[in-house]
Design a protein around this motif. Structure first.
Motif, short mmCIF file in Angstrom:
data_model
loop_
_atom_site.label_atom_id
_atom_site.label_comp_id
_atom_site.label_asym_id
_atom_site.label_seq_id
_atom_site.Cartn_x
_atom_site.Cartn_y
_atom_site.Cartn_z
N GLY A 269 0.82 -1.20 0.00
CA GLY A 269 0.00 0.00 0.00
C GLY A 269 0.86 1.26 0.00
N LYS A 270 0.32 2.32 0.55
CA LYS A 270 1.04 3.58 0.61
C LYS A 270 2.08 3.54 1.73
CE LYS A 270 0.27 8.49 1.29
NZ LYS A 270 1.24 8.54 2.40
N ILE A 271 3.31 3.93 1.41
CA ILE A 271 4.39 3.92 2.40
C ILE A 271 4.21 5.09 3.37
CG2 ILE A 271 6.89 4.14 2.76
CD1 ILE A 271 7.22 2.87 -0.03
N CYS A 272 4.20 4.77 4.67
CA CYS A 272 3.98 5.79 5.70
C CYS A 272 5.19 6.00 6.60
CB CYS A 272 2.78 5.41 6.56
SG CYS A 272 1.23 5.33 5.63
N HIS A 273 6.03 4.97 6.72
CA HIS A 273 7.19 5.11 7.61
C HIS A 273 8.30 4.16 7.19
CE1 HIS A 273 9.48 4.33 11.48
NE2 HIS A 273 9.59 5.62 11.31
N ILE A 274 9.53 4.64 7.32
CA ILE A 274 10.72 3.81 7.06
C ILE A 274 11.61 3.87 8.29
CG2 ILE A 274 12.81 3.55 5.66
CD1 ILE A 274 11.26 4.79 3.32
N ASP A 275 12.04 2.70 8.75
CA ASP A 275 12.95 2.61 9.89
C ASP A 275 14.17 1.81 9.45
OD1 ASP A 275 14.26 2.05 12.32
OD2 ASP A 275 12.37 2.09 13.43
N ALA A 276 15.32 2.47 9.34
CA ALA A 276 16.54 1.82 8.85
C ALA A 276 17.68 2.05 9.82
CB ALA A 276 16.92 2.36 7.47
N ALA A 302 25.66 7.28 7.01
CA ALA A 302 24.30 7.75 6.72
C ALA A 302 23.89 7.64 5.26
CB ALA A 302 24.14 9.20 7.20
N SER A 303 24.87 7.57 4.35
CA SER A 303 24.53 7.46 2.92
C SER A 303 23.63 6.25 2.65
CB SER A 303 25.81 7.33 2.08
OG SER A 303 26.58 8.50 2.16
N TYR A 304 23.82 5.17 3.40
CA TYR A 304 23.06 3.94 3.15
C TYR A 304 21.58 4.09 3.50
CZ TYR A 304 27.62 1.77 2.45
OH TYR A 304 28.88 1.46 1.98
N PRO A 305 21.23 4.42 4.75
CA PRO A 305 19.79 4.58 5.04
C PRO A 305 19.16 5.76 4.31
CG PRO A 305 21.13 5.20 6.95
CD PRO A 305 22.04 4.54 5.98
N LEU A 306 19.96 6.82 4.06
CA LEU A 306 19.42 7.94 3.30
C LEU A 306 19.09 7.53 1.86
CD1 LEU A 306 21.72 10.85 4.54
CD2 LEU A 306 19.26 10.65 4.90
N LEU A 307 19.83 6.56 1.35
CA LEU A 307 19.54 6.04 0.01
C LEU A 307 18.13 5.47 -0.05
CD1 LEU A 307 20.46 4.99 -2.85
CD2 LEU A 307 21.25 2.92 -1.66
N VAL A 308 17.72 4.74 0.98
CA VAL A 308 16.40 4.12 1.00
C VAL A 308 15.30 5.18 0.96
CG1 VAL A 308 14.85 2.56 2.23
CG2 VAL A 308 17.31 2.20 2.35
N GLU A 340 5.29 15.10 3.65
CA GLU A 340 3.91 15.59 3.71
C GLU A 340 2.99 14.58 4.39
OE1 GLU A 340 2.57 18.46 3.09
OE2 GLU A 340 4.48 19.34 2.47
N ASP A 341 3.15 13.31 4.05
CA ASP A 341 2.25 12.29 4.61
C ASP A 341 3.02 11.02 5.01
OD1 ASP A 341 2.91 11.66 2.06
OD2 ASP A 341 0.87 11.57 1.27
N ALA A 342 4.27 11.20 5.40
CA ALA A 342 5.09 10.06 5.84
C ALA A 342 6.25 10.59 6.67
CB ALA A 342 5.60 9.27 4.64
N PHE A 343 6.96 9.68 7.32
CA PHE A 343 8.16 10.08 8.03
C PHE A 343 9.12 8.88 8.10
CE2 PHE A 343 4.96 8.82 11.06
CZ PHE A 343 5.62 8.11 12.06
N ALA A 344 10.36 9.16 8.49
CA ALA A 344 11.38 8.11 8.54
C ALA A 344 12.27 8.30 9.76
CB ALA A 344 12.21 8.13 7.26
N THR A 345 12.77 7.17 10.26
CA THR A 345 13.70 7.17 11.38
C THR A 345 14.93 6.37 10.97
OG1 THR A 345 11.82 7.18 12.92
CG2 THR A 345 13.99 6.63 13.82
N LEU A 346 16.06 7.05 10.92
CA LEU A 346 17.30 6.40 10.50
C LEU A 346 18.30 6.44 11.65
CD1 LEU A 346 17.66 8.19 7.03
CD2 LEU A 346 16.22 6.23 7.62
N LYS A 347 18.96 5.32 11.91
CA LYS A 347 19.94 5.25 13.00
C LYS A 347 21.27 4.75 12.47
CE LYS A 347 16.53 3.14 14.67
NZ LYS A 347 15.63 2.18 15.33
#
Length: 447
Positions: A269-276, A302-308, A340-347
């Motif tokens: 479906g529509k992607i709402c969150h990415i956790d990498a 950080a280049s790797y999760p930012l790529l996603v 606008e309608d999603a967010f991401a958490t990268l560690k």
């Protein structure tokens, strides 16, 4: 009716291909030609295929010899095809003699002599065999680059540069290279292509110098720590008609690209969150912990999760960071990105260890990518109803550098300036986040 089947990659279609198809056709009434699919070519280690499967199929169609053209997608498919199409004779070139004798249980097996002194490999090598690589840097990643390069036709490592001539000499002897030097300009002058695997702060000037001398450049990530400098380098590459490619190896791996395609196809479906998450515990005496050498978790990883997130969500509208520091270097950072309608958490972390997995959450389910996700091999599309879950496994060979080397070589040979797998805009947007973090980091140090 007597049915014949044959298989091949049929890359750079030549007279030898035509001859074997013609002779195969003469063995019966109906000829089926199997063309290896792009994913299967990769799985078989065929990383130097120059043409797309559509181009290769079209070349066969134009001969007028094939009554049916099919795609070979996996090992073992030949038996299924022979049964499915009621094949009488399996035909293949004589260089495979004995390899397919096991098919005699199902049909006649005929090995035909190939046309001498011509092959796709020879044609390919005529185009690329004179490309001589020079390696700038003799550290850990450079040591992985040389053995990986052996899996890509035409990638010939000639020499190595290091600021420390003893390190260069040791590297040169280990990999039996032609020369070593502590003079970077000598490396550039003697080679056609430069692979840069030096500390981050050296990338910009070394890339610029090589481009200005008319050399293609494959540079480890990030190419620069400054977006304006990166844009400048791309402009120089354009002016000189050269390839400048960033070495984020994940971007070029078959598993990662399959993952991105599935996610974009909205299987969840529509992607709402990415956790990498990408963390590792480094020796604190390494340059990664040296502020003066642009050390830190964000600059390094950080280049790797930012790529996603760049591939799936694009440019964020807001970014914030939470970091743990030692000696002005972030040993662990959480990057929070808002859309606008999603967010991401990268560690990312060099001094803190966590599970290196990836979760892409959507309105119809989620994709779980097993650690280490940046060497994408195994992932699962998971639903509310577990019976609908589906697992995927895509081979990731060696250290993965072979995939980026292969793509780099294709860009040079096809005279293209950028890869769809990692576009220039992708690289620029990624470095803008890294640049933003560094700017805030320096401001906080001064406060």
């Amino acid at each position: 009716m007597k049915t014949i089947i044959t298989y091949g990659t049929f890359d750079l279609f030549h007279q030898g291909h035509y001859n074997i198809l013609k002779r195969a056709k003469e063995q019966g009434d109906y000829l089926i030609v199997g063309v290896t699919g792009e994913q299967y070519d990769i799985e078989r280690g065929k990383l130097n295929v120059s043409q797309t499967i559509a181009e290769r199929i079209e070349n066969i169609r134009r001969t007028g010899l094939a009554d049916k053209i099919i795609t070979e997608e996996y090992e073992g498919q030949k038996i299924s095809d022979i049964k499915k199409y009621h094949v009488d004779v399996f035909v293949i070139g004589s260089d495979w003699r004995g390899k397919f004798d096991f098919l005699k249980e199902h049909c006649e097996v005929l090995y035909l002599e190939r046309t001498k002194d011509i092959s796709s490999t020879m044609l390919r090598n005529k185009e690329i065999s004179n490309i001589q690589f020079g390696i700038a840097g003799s550290g850990r990643i450079a040591e992985r680059f040389v053995p990986e390069s052996k899996y890509v036709s035409g990638c010939n490592i000639r020499g190595v540069y290091s600021r420390n001539i003893k390190n260069a000499s040791k590297f040169c002897n280990k990999f039996e290279l032609e020369f070593c030097t502590d003079d970077y300009e000598e490396l550039v002058d003697k080679c056609d292509v430069i692979y840069i695997a030096t500390p981050h702060k050296l990338h910009y000037q070394m890339t610029k110098s090589a481009l200005k001398k008319g050399k293609h450049v494959l540079c480890e990530k990030p190419i620069t720590l400054n977006s304006n400098q990166l844009i400048e380098l791309y402009e120089i590459a354009d002016k000189k008609k050269l390839v400048l490619m960033e070495g984020i190896k994940t971007a070029y791996s078959p598993g990662f690209n399959r993952l991105i395609d599935l996610a974009k196809f909205e299987v969840i479906g529509k992607i709402c969150h990415i956790d990498a998450t990408f963390t590792k515990l480094e020796n604190k005496s390494n340059r990664e912990f040296d502020f003066e050498q642009a050390g830190g978790s964000v600059n390094e990883l950080a280049s790797y999760p930012l790529l996603v997130v760049e591939k799936l969500l694009g440019k964020p509208k807001a970014i914030s960071y939470n970091s743990i520091y030692e000696n002005n270097v972030d040993i662990f950072t959480k990057i929070n990105l808002e859309y606008e309608d999603a967010f991401a958490t990268l560690k990312v972390g060099l001094g803190v260890k966590s599970e290196g997995d990836l979760v892409i959450s959507g309105t119809k389910g989620y994709i779980y990518v097993f650690a280490p996700w940046w060497k994408t091999q195994e992932f699962e599309v998971r639903r509310e109803n577990r019976n609908l879950n589906k697992k995927y496994f895509i081979q990731f060979d060696g250290d993965g550098l072979r995939y980026e080397i292969s793509e780099f070589m294709k860009l040079i040979n096809c005279k293209k300036k950028e890869s769809w797998m990692l576009s220039r805009s992708n690289s620029i947007n990624i470095v803008k986040v890294i640049e933003d973090f560094s700017r805030l980091n320096i401001q906080n140090m001064h406060n």
